[in-house]
Motif scaffolding. Structure first.
Motif: not given
Length: 308
Positions: A101-120, A229-234
């Motif tokens: 999850l942490i790696i994904t946030a940094a390498y996609t720039g997606a927000r918390w809710g966008e990743l926590a809500g992402l479905q298959r 901050g992972l989004r800012h990193s991206q």
């Protein structure tokens, strides 16, 4: 609702509201979170005054003497190597899912809710992208209730491409469970932001050397780094890689005028390919720096060995 839901309008005072804000800050809520909460409450009370429910809104902006200018603190961001080290510690603390999850946030720039809500159903790994749905693309948490709803803005509903290593890592993660959401806890439950911050993000970034005899000892990597901050990193990485502003905005879900988007669409494939190439290289460079003698499979880093 927990604080003000049963309080009559006329019993709400300016002092009580600002005292509440101080208590929220003492609980560890971020400055921007408290600012948003206060803004919403202020708007509600202003509406009540406009409708004649109360004579005037009791909430006033606090100023003493000359107007004070508050310096906005700079957003903390992390390098790819720091993100990798934080993720490795999160894997040790709570499991591989947290690291991914942490790696994904940094390498996609997606927000918390966008990743926590992402479905298959919105993940397309064969084509290398995922979709943030405009209607149910974000997991929202109100009190103790979790529900799917609209992402932050209309521009947040978007398609986000994945660098090759992340495609492999997601395949691995999706093979570990059969939950409709990709990111769930080890018990296959939906994520709660406060729990993740307390158990994974904070200790993985800040370390816990100040705690006596913790169950798992972790070292400081980037103290103060929050999930956003992972989004800012991206964004910081993309700026360094000379990615055009419009491409960064579209990837992060910021608003872009139709005219600018129309011009950008003519060069999008080339720019998108450059983004993924740059992100992949940053990942590979971070792995090489962290494991200069090559990867060794362990319980903590086997997902990174897989992704390499």
């Amino acid at each position: 609702m927990p604080r003000w839901g049963t309080v009559p309008f006329e019993n709400i005072s300016n002092l009580a509201v600002h005292t509440w804000a101080v208590k929220l800050r003492e609980k560890g809520l971020a400055h921007n979170t408290i600012k948003t909460i206060m803004k919403i409450l202020t708007m509600m009370l202003a509406d009540a005054a406009d409708e004649g429910i109360i004579p005037v809104s009791p909430v006033r902006v606090r100023r003493r003497g000359r107007r004070r200018h508050h310096r906005k603190p700079e957003a903390i961001w992390a390098s790819p190597l720091e993100v990798l080290r934080i993720a490795l510690q999160a894997a040790t603390l709570v499991g591989e899912w947290a690291a991914i999850l942490i790696i994904t946030a940094a390498y996609t720039g997606a927000r918390w809710g966008e990743l926590a809500g992402l479905q298959r159903t919105n993940i397309h790994l064969d084509d290398g992208f995922f979709v943030i749905d405009p209607d149910i693309g974000a997991l929202q948490e109100v009190g103790s209730k979790l529900s799917l709803g609209q992402p932050k803005t209309a521009a947040s509903a978007r398609t986000v491409t994945l660098p090759p290593f992340l495609i492999d890592t997601w395949r691995y993660l999706l093979g570990l469970h059969d939950h409709p959401h990709i990111f769930v806890t080890a018990q296959h439950q939906l994520l709660r932001r406060s729990n993740f911050a307390r158990r994974a993000m904070r200790p993985a970034a800040d370390g816990n050397i100040h705690i006596d005899n913790p169950l798992i000892r972790v070292r400081p990597v980037k103290p103060g780094l929050v999930f956003h901050g992972l989004r800012h990193s991206q964004n910081t990485w993309l700026i360094a890689d000379e990615i055009p502003e419009v491409a960064r905005a579209l990837r992060l879900g910021h608003k872009v005028s139709d005219k600018i988007r129309e011009v950008y669409d003519h060069v999008a494939p080339e720019i998108e390919a450059k983004i993924l190439t740059c992100l992949q290289k940053r990942w590979e460079d971070a792995l090489a720096a962290q494991f200069p003698n090559g990867l060794v499979f362990t319980d903590e880093n086997r997902l990174f060995a897989l992704a390499s």
